[in-house]
Structures are given as structure tokens and as C-alpha cells.
Design a protein around this motif. Structure first.
Motif, PDB file in Angstrom:
ATOM      1  N   THR A 107       7.630 -39.506  -4.661  1.00  0.00           N
ATOM      2  CA  THR A 107       7.846 -39.772  -5.804  1.00  0.00           C
ATOM      3  C   THR A 107       8.303 -38.221  -6.151  1.00  0.00           C
ATOM      4  O   THR A 107       8.706 -38.126  -7.503  1.00  0.00           O
ATOM      5  CB  THR A 107       6.645 -40.068  -6.647  1.00  0.00           C
ATOM      6  N   ALA A 108       8.323 -37.474  -5.562  1.00  0.00           N
ATOM      7  CA  ALA A 108       8.863 -35.989  -5.802  1.00  0.00           C
ATOM      8  C   ALA A 108      10.423 -35.951  -6.145  1.00  0.00           C
ATOM      9  O   ALA A 108      11.128 -36.783  -5.469  1.00  0.00           O
ATOM     10  CB  ALA A 108       8.599 -35.076  -4.632  1.00  0.00           C
ATOM     11  N   LYS A 109      10.795 -35.475  -7.300  1.00  0.00           N
ATOM     12  CA  LYS A 109      12.084 -35.451  -7.678  1.00  0.00           C
ATOM     13  C   LYS A 109      12.918 -34.285  -7.066  1.00  0.00           C
ATOM     14  O   LYS A 109      14.076 -34.619  -6.904  1.00  0.00           O
ATOM     15  CB  LYS A 109      12.258 -35.736  -9.220  1.00  0.00           C
ATOM     16  N   ARG A 110      12.274 -33.178  -6.940  1.00  0.00           N
ATOM     17  CA  ARG A 110      12.826 -32.095  -6.591  1.00  0.00           C
ATOM     18  C   ARG A 110      11.751 -31.002  -5.702  1.00  0.00           C
ATOM     19  O   ARG A 110      10.712 -31.091  -6.459  1.00  0.00           O
ATOM     20  CB  ARG A 110      13.521 -31.372  -7.630  1.00  0.00           C
ATOM     21  N   GLY A 111      12.219 -30.424  -5.068  1.00  0.00           N
ATOM     22  CA  GLY A 111      11.305 -29.259  -4.414  1.00  0.00           C
ATOM     23  C   GLY A 111      12.118 -27.984  -4.157  1.00  0.00           C
ATOM     24  O   GLY A 111      13.365 -27.964  -3.876  1.00  0.00           O
ATOM     25  N   ILE A 112      11.449 -26.939  -4.538  1.00  0.00           N
ATOM     26  CA  ILE A 112      12.323 -25.618  -4.417  1.00  0.00           C
ATOM     27  C   ILE A 112      11.130 -24.639  -3.710  1.00  0.00           C
ATOM     28  O   ILE A 112      10.041 -24.351  -4.198  1.00  0.00           O
ATOM     29  CB  ILE A 112      12.547 -24.749  -5.786  1.00  0.00           C
ATOM     30  N   LEU A 113      11.474 -24.255  -2.402  1.00  0.00           N
ATOM     31  CA  LEU A 113      10.474 -23.209  -1.547  1.00  0.00           C
ATOM     32  C   LEU A 113      11.137 -22.013  -1.703  1.00  0.00           C
ATOM     33  O   LEU A 113      12.371 -21.881  -1.639  1.00  0.00           O
ATOM     34  CB  LEU A 113      10.710 -23.845  -0.191  1.00  0.00           C
ATOM     35  N   THR A 114      10.137 -20.974  -2.249  1.00  0.00           N
ATOM     36  CA  THR A 114      10.610 -19.564  -2.430  1.00  0.00           C
ATOM     37  C   THR A 114       9.889 -18.762  -1.292  1.00  0.00           C
ATOM     38  O   THR A 114       8.817 -19.037  -1.195  1.00  0.00           O
ATOM     39  CB  THR A 114      10.363 -19.132  -3.842  1.00  0.00           C
ATOM     40  N   LYS A 115      10.661 -17.634  -1.071  1.00  0.00           N
ATOM     41  CA  LYS A 115       9.906 -16.422  -0.284  1.00  0.00           C
ATOM     42  C   LYS A 115       9.703 -15.351  -0.956  1.00  0.00           C
ATOM     43  O   LYS A 115      10.456 -14.939  -1.741  1.00  0.00           O
ATOM     44  CB  LYS A 115      10.662 -16.343   1.273  1.00  0.00           C
ATOM     45  N   ASP A 116       8.621 -14.703  -0.916  1.00  0.00           N
ATOM     46  CA  ASP A 116       8.345 -13.558  -1.557  1.00  0.00           C
ATOM     47  C   ASP A 116       8.942 -12.398  -1.006  1.00  0.00           C
ATOM     48  O   ASP A 116       8.906 -12.119   0.302  1.00  0.00           O
ATOM     49  CB  ASP A 116       6.761 -13.153  -1.586  1.00  0.00           C
ATOM     50  N   ARG A 117       9.791 -11.690  -1.638  1.00  0.00           N
ATOM     51  CA  ARG A 117      10.689 -10.662  -0.992  1.00  0.00           C
ATOM     52  C   ARG A 117      10.083  -9.382  -0.869  1.00  0.00           C
ATOM     53  O   ARG A 117       9.954  -8.533  -0.008  1.00  0.00           O
ATOM     54  CB  ARG A 117      11.875 -10.250  -2.100  1.00  0.00           C
ATOM     55  N   ASP A 118       8.798  -9.103  -1.481  1.00  0.00           N
ATOM     56  CA  ASP A 118       7.879  -8.213  -1.597  1.00  0.00           C
ATOM     57  C   ASP A 118       6.387  -8.170  -0.606  1.00  0.00           C
ATOM     58  O   ASP A 118       6.044  -7.302  -0.265  1.00  0.00           O
ATOM     59  CB  ASP A 118       7.378  -7.886  -2.882  1.00  0.00           C
ATOM     60  N   GLU A 119       6.339  -9.442  -0.073  1.00  0.00           N
ATOM     61  CA  GLU A 119       5.107  -9.463   0.596  1.00  0.00           C
ATOM     62  C   GLU A 119       5.553 -10.592   1.822  1.00  0.00           C
ATOM     63  O   GLU A 119       5.881 -11.622   1.587  1.00  0.00           O
ATOM     64  CB  GLU A 119       3.962 -10.429  -0.059  1.00  0.00           C
ATOM     65  N   ASP A 120       5.184 -10.133   3.040  1.00  0.00           N
ATOM     66  CA  ASP A 120       5.734 -10.826   4.139  1.00  0.00           C
ATOM     67  C   ASP A 120       4.681 -11.877   4.176  1.00  0.00           C
ATOM     68  O   ASP A 120       3.624 -12.088   3.960  1.00  0.00           O
ATOM     69  CB  ASP A 120       5.405 -10.152   5.556  1.00  0.00           C
ATOM     70  N   ASN A 121       5.457 -13.093   4.806  1.00  0.00           N
ATOM     71  CA  ASN A 121       4.493 -14.566   4.885  1.00  0.00           C
ATOM     72  C   ASN A 121       4.140 -15.150   3.653  1.00  0.00           C
ATOM     73  O   ASN A 121       3.177 -16.080   3.772  1.00  0.00           O
ATOM     74  CB  ASN A 121       3.732 -14.311   6.214  1.00  0.00           C
ATOM     75  N   HIS A 122       4.650 -14.519   2.549  1.00  0.00           N
ATOM     76  CA  HIS A 122       4.129 -14.911   1.087  1.00  0.00           C
ATOM     77  C   HIS A 122       5.187 -16.141   0.738  1.00  0.00           C
ATOM     78  O   HIS A 122       6.289 -15.617   0.461  1.00  0.00           O
ATOM     79  CB  HIS A 122       3.719 -14.000   0.239  1.00  0.00           C
TER      80      HIS A 122
END
Length: 97
Positions: A32-47
Motif C-alpha cells: 500500500t506504499a504509494k511512494r518511497g524516497i531513499l536518501t543518503k546523508d552527504r555528511d555522515e557515512d553509512n547514514h
């Protein structure tokens, strides 16, 4: 509209992406998820921060109850470095210009 924000760290991103790809394939047309956005922290590795949109809290709960969703959550928890933080947000205003 309801949004779930998942804030996590992982040094095993590729394994997690593979698990999510498998989940998306196996639940196509049922989740039922309509949209997903995955983001990566530019200032902290692996976040990473994952933002998932649903029509309502009830739709999010239906999705959460699916066995495939529960299996994915367990898999991703095992791949996380440390605790995962969840925010469950009810949208009160959505403005676009």
C-alpha cells in the motif's frame, strides 16, 4: 496522507537494496506504499533516511501487517549498524507552488 520516516545506518547497503528489490518484486500490486524516497546523508557515512508515503495510517498498517513486510523489516534490522529510528507522521499541510 501519512508518512513514515526510517532513519538508519548501515555498512551493508547493497545487501539491503537487494532485499528491498526482492520485496518490491514479490509485493507488486499488493503493498500500500504509494511512494518511497531513499536518501543518503552527504555528511555522515553509512547514514540513510527512507521516506515512505501512504494514503493513510490505516493503509500503512495494512502494509506493515503483510508477512513480506515483516520479513523485510527483520532482514533490514539485521543489516543495520545500531538502532533504527522510526517517525510516523500525519500530514497536516501539503503546499506546492
Amino acid at each position: 496522507m501519512f508518512i513514515q520516516v526510517i532513519d538508519f545506518h548501515t555498512s551493508r547497503f547493497d545487501e539491503g537494496k537487494s532485499a528491498v528489490d526482492e520485496y518490491r518484486s514479490s509485493t507488486k500490486g499488493r503493498r500500500t506504499a504509494k511512494r518511497g524516497i531513499l536518501t543518503k546523508d552527504r555528511d555522515e557515512d553509512n547514514h540513510y533516511v527512507n521516506i515512505v508515503f501512504f494514503d493513510s495510517f490505516e493503509e500503512a498498517m495494512k502494509n506493515s501487517e503483510m508477512p513480506e513486510t515483516q520479513k523485510l523489516a527483520q532482514t533490514l534490522a539485521g543489516l543495520s549498524d545500531g538502532e533504527t529510528r522510526f517517525l510516523n507522521l500525519e500530514v497536516v499541510m501539503d503546499e506546492q507552488d
